[in-house]
Scaffold this active site. Structure first.
Site, mmCIF file in Angstrom:
data_model
loop_
_atom_site.group_PDB
_atom_site.id
_atom_site.type_symbol
_atom_site.label_atom_id
_atom_site.label_comp_id
_atom_site.label_asym_id
_atom_site.label_seq_id
_atom_site.Cartn_x
_atom_site.Cartn_y
_atom_site.Cartn_z
ATOM 1 N N ASP A 1 2.112 0.105 1.699
ATOM 2 C CA ASP A 1 2.909 -0.829 2.496
ATOM 3 C C ASP A 1 2.897 -0.459 3.987
ATOM 4 O O ASP A 1 2.140 -1.031 4.762
ATOM 5 C CB ASP A 1 4.338 -0.931 1.955
ATOM 6 C CG ASP A 1 5.004 -2.272 2.252
ATOM 7 O OD1 ASP A 1 4.350 -3.135 2.840
ATOM 8 O OD2 ASP A 1 6.182 -2.445 1.880
ATOM 9 N N ASP A 2 3.786 0.451 4.395
ATOM 10 C CA ASP A 2 3.890 0.882 5.797
ATOM 11 C C ASP A 2 3.976 2.414 5.816
ATOM 12 O O ASP A 2 5.058 2.983 6.009
ATOM 13 C CB ASP A 2 5.147 0.268 6.444
ATOM 14 C CG ASP A 2 5.123 -1.254 6.377
ATOM 15 O OD1 ASP A 2 4.412 -1.879 7.182
ATOM 16 O OD2 ASP A 2 5.791 -1.821 5.490
ATOM 17 N N HIS B 1 4.207 -11.865 -0.136
ATOM 18 C CA HIS B 1 5.294 -10.966 -0.521
ATOM 19 C C HIS B 1 6.330 -11.813 -1.264
ATOM 20 O O HIS B 1 6.720 -12.885 -0.781
ATOM 21 C CB HIS B 1 5.973 -10.376 0.711
ATOM 22 C CG HIS B 1 5.213 -9.278 1.386
ATOM 23 N ND1 HIS B 1 3.927 -9.409 1.826
ATOM 24 C CD2 HIS B 1 5.589 -8.001 1.701
ATOM 25 C CE1 HIS B 1 3.535 -8.272 2.382
ATOM 26 N NE2 HIS B 1 4.523 -7.403 2.327
ATOM 27 N N GLU C 1 10.610 -8.733 -3.555
ATOM 28 C CA GLU C 1 10.908 -7.390 -3.011
ATOM 29 C C GLU C 1 12.438 -7.297 -2.912
ATOM 30 O O GLU C 1 13.064 -6.537 -3.639
ATOM 31 C CB GLU C 1 10.249 -7.219 -1.635
ATOM 32 C CG GLU C 1 10.522 -5.867 -0.976
ATOM 33 C CD GLU C 1 9.960 -5.772 0.449
ATOM 34 O OE1 GLU C 1 9.617 -6.813 1.047
ATOM 35 O OE2 GLU C 1 9.878 -4.635 0.966
ATOM 36 N N HIS D 1 0.163 -2.824 5.764
ATOM 37 C CA HIS D 1 0.281 -3.551 7.038
ATOM 38 C C HIS D 1 -0.269 -2.626 8.112
ATOM 39 O O HIS D 1 0.257 -1.521 8.278
ATOM 40 C CB HIS D 1 1.746 -3.881 7.325
ATOM 41 C CG HIS D 1 2.399 -4.687 6.243
ATOM 42 N ND1 HIS D 1 2.570 -6.048 6.334
ATOM 43 C CD2 HIS D 1 2.897 -4.323 5.027
ATOM 44 C CE1 HIS D 1 3.159 -6.498 5.222
ATOM 45 N NE2 HIS D 1 3.370 -5.465 4.417
#
Ligand code: HPA
Ligand code: ZN
Length: 339
Positions: free
Chosen positions: A273-274, A192, A195, A14
């Site tokens: 991801d982040d 997504h 998760e 992201h």
């Protein structure tokens, strides 16, 4: 001895999650946006998460610093420079337009900055990158439809749609219509799922959204029939180990289902991801799992090849990237054997 990182496609990052605290402070000062601290280390100290929502609260709050086209450019360029150093040859980058729209930032500003950074990175860093527009699931299906409509004038600036934000309570079924419309527009579709949500969310993303890849998908391992579907259909899972540990989707890296997913014959890829929040970029995730699970160079090469197989690029381009992985593997094996 330092060895070059594996050539890799990063398929689950992201752009908003690459906002390092140093840049956060710079942008806050530039735009007069208040922060709880102006010390990057102190800000990073606040990143102690208990679940997905505890992360999202801080992540969305920080995004108030993004105001201008140059802010979006600087954010994306900082990621792309770091990613190029991590071995990333291809990046398919998520962004959350609804967050920025809610902050009063027009789509033209968001696209303007991100697209310019991607173009410059291709020219100056040799990294191929495209955008995937994500819908925030906590805002529901009608808001997602509105967002897609608003993005139609920018269709040449993104290659697909995704689905992110709070998962549990916001099943894929809420987004059937917007994903159908995105498909009709010729866009790729990812989501997504699995998760924090169960394997039923993964199944729904496949059946109702036409998802071509599943982001995370780790809880699929709980349903053997679903695992078989994912294997038979060669549906890639973009797994983010450091994220899963940070958000406690798994108690520790040692207990991560990655080895089981690989053992089940699934097309697993590794992503960050982040990375500004979860302690590392894709190269860090790769070395982390290599060490934790004692993966050998052939297993690492499979993960790197998978990333290109799962990328939204033409077959000829995949073959070129995979040849680079094979070359990297050969070099590594020569190094190990001392030849
Ligand atoms: N899950 C859901 N939404 C997100 C994530 C994530 O890991 N990162 C950024 N938005
Ligand atoms: Zn994600």
């Amino acid at each position: 001895m330092t060895v070059a990182p594996w050539p890799i496609a990063e398929l689950h990052v992201h752009i908003e999650g690459t906002l390092e605290t140093e840049l956060l402070v710079t942008l806050a000062r530039r735009n007069n946006v208040p922060l709880p601290s102006y010390n990057p280390d102190e800000l990073r100290e606040l990143y102690r998460f208990t679940d997905l929502q505890s992360f999202l609260d801080i992540y969305y709050a920080n995004l108030a610093v993004l105001r201008t086209e140059d802010d979006f450019y600087d954010l994306a360029m900082a990621y792309l420079v770091r990613a190029a150093g991590a071995g990333v040859r291809r990046a398919e980058i998520f962004f959350d337009p609804q967050t920025h729209l809610a902050n009063g930032i027009p789509l033209s500003v968001v696209f303007g900055g991100l697209t310019r950074a991607l173009r410059d990175a291709r020219r100056d860093l040799g990294i191929s990158a495209d955008l995937i527009l994500c819908f925030l699931r906590h805002l529901g299906g009608a808001a997602a439809l509105e967002t897609l409509d608003a993005a139609v004038p920018f269709l040449d600036q993104f290659i697909g749609v995704g689905l992110d934000s709070a998962e549990v309570g916001f099943p894929p079924s809420l987004f059937t219509e917007v994903f159908a419309r995105a498909g009709a527009l010729g866009l790729h579709r990812v989501a997504h799922a699995g998760e924090e949500g169960g394997p039923d969310y993964v199944q729904e993303a496949l059946d109702l959204l036409g998802a071509e890849r599943i982001d995370h998908g780790i809880r699929a391992i709980e349903d053997p029939r679903l695992v078989q579907v994912l294997r038979d259909r060669r549906i890639p899972l973009t797994v983010c180990p450091f994220s899963n540990v940070s958000l406690r989707a798994t108690p520790t890296l040692a207990e991560h289902p990655l080895p089981a997913l690989i053992e089940a014959g699934l097309l697993v890829t590794i992503s960050s991801d982040d990375p500004a929040y979860f302690g590392g970029y894709v190269d860090d995730n790769l070395t982390g799992i290599e060490r934790e699970f004692g993966l050998d160079p052939h297993q690492m090469a499979t993960l790197a090849r998978n990333s290109f197989l799962a990328a939204f690029v033409p077959e000829a381009e995949k073959r070129r990237y995979i040849a680079a992985v094979d070359e990297h593997l050969e070099g590594l094996l020569r190094l190990i054997s001392g030849a």
